[in-house]
Design an enzyme around this catalytic site. Structure first.
Site, PDB file in Angstrom:
ATOM      1  N   SER A  22       0.798  -1.231   0.000  1.00 50.50           N
ATOM      2  CA  SER A  22       0.000   0.000   0.000  1.00 50.50           C
ATOM      3  C   SER A  22       0.830   1.279   0.000  1.00 50.50           C
ATOM      4  CB  SER A  22      -0.975  -0.003   1.182  1.00 50.50           C
ATOM      5  OG  SER A  22      -1.961  -0.970   0.933  1.00 50.50           O
ATOM      6  N   THR A  67      -6.163  -3.577   7.245  1.00 50.16           N
ATOM      7  CA  THR A  67      -5.926  -4.892   6.650  1.00 50.16           C
ATOM      8  C   THR A  67      -5.862  -5.953   7.729  1.00 50.16           C
ATOM      9  OG1 THR A  67      -4.631  -6.088   4.997  1.00 50.16           O
ATOM     10  CG2 THR A  67      -3.391  -4.632   6.463  1.00 50.16           C
ATOM     11  N   LYS A  71      -9.941  -6.321   9.941  1.00 45.15           N
ATOM     12  CA  LYS A  71     -11.076  -5.891   9.099  1.00 45.15           C
ATOM     13  C   LYS A  71     -12.437  -6.060   9.771  1.00 45.15           C
ATOM     14  CE  LYS A  71      -8.974  -6.409   4.560  1.00 45.15           C
ATOM     15  NZ  LYS A  71      -9.180  -6.842   3.174  1.00 45.15           N
ATOM     16  N   ASP A 108     -13.311  -3.512  -0.906  1.00 53.47           N
ATOM     17  CA  ASP A 108     -12.758  -4.728  -1.520  1.00 53.47           C
ATOM     18  C   ASP A 108     -13.656  -5.234  -2.651  1.00 53.47           C
ATOM     19  OD1 ASP A 108     -10.462  -4.901   0.019  1.00 53.47           O
ATOM     20  OD2 ASP A 108     -11.429  -6.089   1.588  1.00 53.47           O
ATOM     21  N   GLY A 136     -14.184 -17.764   3.235  1.00 54.24           N
ATOM     22  CA  GLY A 136     -13.678 -16.930   4.338  1.00 54.24           C
ATOM     23  C   GLY A 136     -14.064 -15.472   4.131  1.00 54.24           C
ATOM     24  N   GLY A 137     -13.299 -14.576   4.752  1.00 54.04           N
ATOM     25  CA  GLY A 137     -13.600 -13.143   4.690  1.00 54.04           C
ATOM     26  C   GLY A 137     -13.512 -12.600   3.271  1.00 54.04           C
TER      27      GLY A 137
HETATM   28  P1  ATR Z   1      -9.574 -14.631   4.230  1.00 59.93           P
HETATM   29  O1  ATR Z   1     -10.118 -13.554   5.104  1.00 59.93           O
HETATM   30  O2  ATR Z   1      -8.275 -14.259   3.552  1.00 59.93           O
HETATM   31  O3  ATR Z   1     -10.587 -15.174   3.277  1.00 59.93           O
HETATM   32  P2  ATR Z   1     -10.004 -16.837   6.016  1.00 59.93           P
HETATM   33  O4  ATR Z   1     -11.262 -16.193   6.448  1.00 59.93           O
HETATM   34  O5  ATR Z   1      -9.112 -17.456   7.021  1.00 59.93           O
HETATM   35  O6  ATR Z   1      -9.103 -15.801   5.224  1.00 59.93           O
HETATM   36  O7  ATR Z   1     -10.380 -17.918   4.882  1.00 59.93           O
HETATM   37  C1  ATR Z   1      -9.420 -18.727   4.286  1.00 59.93           C
HETATM   38  C2  ATR Z   1     -10.086 -19.597   3.205  1.00 59.93           C
HETATM   39  O8  ATR Z   1      -9.080 -20.467   2.666  1.00 59.93           O
HETATM   40  C3  ATR Z   1     -11.184 -20.502   3.756  1.00 59.93           C
HETATM   41  O9  ATR Z   1     -12.158 -20.699   2.753  1.00 59.93           O
HETATM   42  C4  ATR Z   1     -10.419 -21.799   4.042  1.00 59.93           C
HETATM   43  O10 ATR Z   1     -11.194 -22.959   4.058  1.00 59.93           O
HETATM   44  P3  ATR Z   1     -11.821 -23.486   5.439  1.00 59.93           P
HETATM   45  O11 ATR Z   1     -13.062 -22.662   5.648  1.00 59.93           O
HETATM   46  O12 ATR Z   1     -12.111 -24.914   5.213  1.00 59.93           O
HETATM   47  O13 ATR Z   1     -10.786 -23.255   6.502  1.00 59.93           O
HETATM   48  C5  ATR Z   1      -9.504 -21.820   2.842  1.00 59.93           C
HETATM   49  N1  ATR Z   1      -8.363 -22.709   3.064  1.00 59.93           N
HETATM   50  C6  ATR Z   1      -7.328 -22.503   3.894  1.00 59.93           C
HETATM   51  N2  ATR Z   1      -6.473 -23.558   3.829  1.00 59.93           N
HETATM   52  C7  ATR Z   1      -6.999 -24.449   2.936  1.00 59.93           C
HETATM   53  C8  ATR Z   1      -6.603 -25.722   2.427  1.00 59.93           C
HETATM   54  N3  ATR Z   1      -5.477 -26.311   2.824  1.00 59.93           N
HETATM   55  N4  ATR Z   1      -7.393 -26.313   1.507  1.00 59.93           N
HETATM   56  C9  ATR Z   1      -8.541 -25.748   1.111  1.00 59.93           C
HETATM   57  N5  ATR Z   1      -8.978 -24.539   1.547  1.00 59.93           N
HETATM   58  C10 ATR Z   1      -8.222 -23.887   2.445  1.00 59.93           C
END
Ligand code: ATR
Length: 281
Positions: A22, A67, A71, A108, A136-137
Site C-alpha cells: 500500500s 488490513t 477488518k 474490496d 472466508g472473509g
Molecule cells: P480470508 O479472510 O483471507 O478469506 P479466512 O477467512 O481465514 O481468510 O479464509 C481462508 C479460506 O481459505 C477458507 O475458505 C479456508 O477454508 P476453510 O473454511 O475450510 O478453513 C480456505 N483454506 C485454507 N487452507 C486451505 C486448504 N489447505 N485447503 C482448502 N482450503 C483452504
C-alpha cells in the site's frame, strides 16, 4: 491542488504490516497528483486495536486502510458504516470526518469488480454461472460484489461445508453449495472461476483442484498476488484461459479511498502495476 501537510496524513493499520504494498501505491499517487501528504504504515497488534482507536487523534489522519487481521474488529470502533461494509461484515477503509467521526467502508468488493471490468469486457462473463472457491472473509466480499453486479448463479465450494452454509443463509438462493469433493464436476458452463482461499500463496501449498472441466473462454481469477503467478494462474494460462491475479484488485480498492479522502479519482496505470510487480520480485 496542493493539500496542506497538517491535514494530509493517510495510512494503513495491520499486523504484520512490513510487506504491505500500500505505501508504494499511495506514494505513487502523491507524486502523480502533487499531493503533499504523508503515509503512515502502522503495525497494530490485535490487543492494541482498542487503544489505537482511543488515541487516534494523535495521528492527525484524514483516513486510513485496514488490513488483516483487523477488518472485522475495527467495525467496533467506527461511528458509521456504508452498505457494503454492513453486508460484508468487515471494513477496509476509514475516513475521518471534520467533526472527527469515523466512517467505515468496504472497498474490496468494488475493487474486485472494477479490476475485472477494466481488464475484460463484461459480456465475456455477465450471464454465466460463477464458481467461487473458499468461504472466508475474502469470499464474502467477492460474493457481495458478484450479487451486486447481477450474477444469477454462484457455485460456492469450501473445504469446510458449514462455512458455505452460513454464506448461503446470508446471501440467499443465488448461492448453490458444491461439496468440496464435487467441485471439479461443476465447471462446465462457468464464465468465471475465482479462488478466494489462501492456497497458492507464497509459503503455502497450491490449490489442489483440477480445472480441466472449465470452458477455455472462462476467466480464472486468483485473489492472491504474492506470487503474481500462482500455480492455478499458470495452469489456467497454459490451457488458454484468460487470467487475473489479485494485484489490480489491491490497487482498485484504493481508488475509492482516495476519492473519499482527497476528492481525487486516481488512475490505475500500467506503470503503477509494473512498479508493484517489481517490488514483489
Ligand atoms: P480470508 O479472510 O483471507 O478469506 P479466512 O477467512 O481465514 O481468510 O479464509 C481462508 C479460506 O481459505 C477458507 O475458505 C479456508 O477454508 P476453510 O473454511 O475450510 O478453513 C480456505 N483454506 C485454507 N487452507 C486451505 C486448504 N489447505 N485447503 C482448502 N482450503 C483452504
Amino acid at each position: 491542488m496542493k493539500i496542506s501537510k497538517k491535514i494530509s496524513k493517510i495510512g494503513i493499520i495491520g499486523y504484520p504490516i512490513a510487506h504491505s504494498l500500500s505505501p508504494l501505491i499511495h506514494q505513487y499517487w502523491f507524486e502523480k497528483y502533487n499531493v503533499d501528504a504523508e503515509y503512515l504504515s502502522l503495525e497494530i497488534a490485535p490487543d492494541s486495536l482498542k487503544s489505537f482507536f482511543e488515541d487516534i487523534d494523535q495521528y492527525n489522519l484524514r483516513g486510513f486502510n485496514i488490513t488483516i487481521p483487523h477488518k472485522v474488529n475495527a467495525l467496533n470502533y467506527v461511528d458509521e458504516i456504508d452498505q457494503s461494509a454492513k453486508t460484508i461484515g468487515a471494513i477496509n477503509c476509514i475516513t475521518i470526518n471534520n467533526n472527527k467521526s469515523l466512517l467505515g467502508a468496504n472497498y474490496d468488493a468494488k475493487g474486485f469488480m472494477d479490476s475485472l471490468i477494466s481488464n475484460y469486457s463484461e459480456n465475456i462473463f455477465n450471464k454465466k454461472p460463477v464458481i467461487v472457491i473458499g468461504a472466508g472473509g475474502a469470499s464474502r466480499a467477492i460474493l457481495y460484489s458478484l450479487i451486486n453486479y447481477g450474477i444469477k448463479e454462484i457455485r460456492l465450494s469450501n473445504r469446510t461445508y458449514e462455512k458455505s452454509k452460513i454464506l448461503k443463509k446470508y446471501f440467499g438462493n443465488v448461492i448453490k453449495i458444491i461439496p468440496w469433493d464435487e467441485k471439479e464436476n461443476s465447471l462446465n458452463d462457468c464464465g468465471l472461476f475465482i479462488n478466494t482461499t489462501s492456497q497458492g500463496m507464497i509459503g503455502k501449498d497450491p490449490l489442489d483442484m483440477d480445472i480441466s472441466g472449465l470452458p477455455r473462454e472462462a476467466i480464472v481469477i486468483d485473489l492472491i498476488y504474492n506470487p503474481i503467478d500462482t500455480d492455478l494462474i499458470k495452469r489456467a494460462s497454459l490451457r488458454g484461459n484468460k487470467t487475473l491475479n489479485g494485484l489490480p484488485m489491491l490497487v482498485y480498492q484504493a481508488v475509492p479511498a482516495w476519492e473519499a479522502w482527497f476528492g481525487i479519482k486516481p488512475d490505475v496505470t500500467k506503470e503503477l502495476l509494473d512498479l508493484l510487480e517489481k517490488a514483489l520480485q
